[in-house]
Scaffold this motif. Sequence first.
Motif, PDB file in Angstrom:
ATOM      1  N   GLY A   1      -5.047   5.061   2.923  1.00 11.03           N
ATOM      2  CA  GLY A   1      -4.125   3.919   2.925  1.00 11.03           C
ATOM      3  C   GLY A   1      -4.342   3.048   4.161  1.00 11.03           C
ATOM      4  O   GLY A   1      -4.328   1.814   4.082  1.00 11.03           O
TER       5      GLY A   1
ATOM      6  N   ILE B   1       0.864  -1.182   0.000  1.00 10.39           N
ATOM      7  CA  ILE B   1       0.000   0.000   0.000  1.00 10.39           C
ATOM      8  C   ILE B   1       0.899   1.230   0.000  1.00 10.39           C
ATOM      9  O   ILE B   1       1.657   1.454   0.953  1.00 10.39           O
TER      10      ILE B   1
ATOM     11  N   SER C   1       0.270   6.083   3.442  1.00  9.50           N
ATOM     12  CA  SER C   1      -0.282   5.646   4.733  1.00  9.50           C
ATOM     13  C   SER C   1      -1.074   6.758   5.396  1.00  9.50           C
ATOM     14  O   SER C   1      -0.998   6.969   6.598  1.00  9.50           O
TER      15      SER C   1
END
Length: 345
Positions: free
Chosen positions: A179, A172, A175
Motif C-alpha cells: 500500500g 488505498i 497501508s
Amino acid sequence: MKALVYNGPGKKEWVEKAKPGIEKPTDVIVRITKTTICGTDLHILKGDVPAVTPGRTLGHEGVGVVEEVGTAVRNFKKGDPVLISCVTSCGSCPNCKKQLYAHCYDGGWILGHLIDGTQAEYVRVPHGDNSLYLIPEGADEEALVMLSDIMPTGLEIGVQYGGVKPGDTVAIVGSGPVGMAVLLTAQFYLPGRIIMIDMDPARLEMARTFGATDTVEVGKEDPVARVMEMTNGMGVDVAVEAVGIPATFDVCQKIVAKGGNVANVGVHGAPVELHIEDLWIKNVNISMGLVCTNTTPMLLKTLRSGKVDPAQLVTHRFELNDIMKAYEVFSNAAHEKAMKVILKA
Ligand SMILES: NC(=O)c1ccc[n+]([C@@H]2O[C@H](COP(=O)([O-])OP(=O)(O)OC[C@H]3O[C@@H](n4cnc5c(N)ncnc54)[C@H](O)[C@@H]3O)[C@@H](O)[C@H]2O)c1
Ligand SMILES: [Zn+2]
Ligand SMILES: [Zn+2]
C-alpha cells in the motif's frame, strides 16, 4: 552456504546448504549483499502456498554481486552489482514479448516459490540477462531492494492499472509495504488527494509523512461512510485494494466513483462478493494481476533522479545471519512498528 529454508507449514530453519551452481547457460549466480522479507513469505510459512515444498529456500527480493555467469549470458559479468527482480523472465517467449513477464513461459514468480530464493548467501537466477538489472554507481542499495517487488507492484498493479491521473482522488485500502508503494508511486501522476485506510495508527501516521493527504482508521471509523463523507458522496476516482481479503475488496467496490477504477493488488485466498448489480450502472473498471516488473527500468531512473525515495520504507536492519530474529520482528509488524526489514550479508 547458509539459507533460510521452509520446512512445511509453520516451520523454517537457517541451515547449511550447497551453494547453487550454473544449471543452464542462461543462469547467473549472485552473491546476495542485501535481501528482505515479504508478506508473501509469511503466507508461504502459514502453508497458504502449497506449491512451495519443504526444503525450499525462501525470498524473492534482493541485491547482490554477480559471482558466476552461464555461457549464454551476454549482459553481465563476474563482479557486476545487480538488482534481482522478483519475476524471472526469458525475454523472448510470446508473453515476454508483450512485457507480460509475470507469465513468462519459463519464468514468472519462481524465486523462493518453485526454485530456491534470495534469503541465502547465494542464489541462482535463471534467464539472468532479462531478470537482473545492473545497479547504477552510487545507488542506495536499501532503496533498490524495494525495487525487486513492492515498488513495481504498487506502480503497475495499483497505479497504472488503476489509471491514476492528475487531480484524482485515490483511496488505498491497506497501508502495508505494498500500500505504501502505491502511495509513493501514485504521486508520479499528481493525484489531488490520497486517502490511506488501515487499522494501524502508526502505519497511517507514516503514510502522512509519505504524502497521504487523509487517513481513515478502520475500527475507529467506518471506512465506507468516512470516504463517502470526505468526497461529498461522490466516492473516489481510484480505489486500490492492498490487503487481499473480502472485506477490503468490498470497501473498494463501495467507495469507487462513477467512471472510476478499482485496482485490486492484494492476493486473495477466498472468493469475494462482486456487487455487479450496483456496479454495472456506474461505468467502473476492475483490474487485478501479478506484478510483471516491466517498470523496473523506469523506477531505477526515478530513483536516480531523486523523484522517489523507497528507502523510507526500511524500519529495521539485521545481519543476514540473524534472519530468524528478523522474521520474528516482521511477523509482529504492528507491535514492532515494522514496515520493511533489511538483511545485510
Ligand atoms: N499483485 C501482486 O503482484 C502482489 C505482489 C506483492 C504483494 N501482493 C499482495 O499485496 C497485499 C499487501 O501486501 P503487504 O506486504 O503490504 O501486506 P501486509 O500484510 O504487510 O499489509 C496489509 C495491511 O493491511 C491492513 N489491513 C488488514 N485488514 C484491513 C482492513 N480490514 N482494512 C484496512 N486495512 C487492513 C494491515 O493492518 C496492514 O497494514 C498482500 O495481499 C500481498 O500478498 C500482491
Ligand atoms: Zn514479495
Ligand atoms: Zn518469457
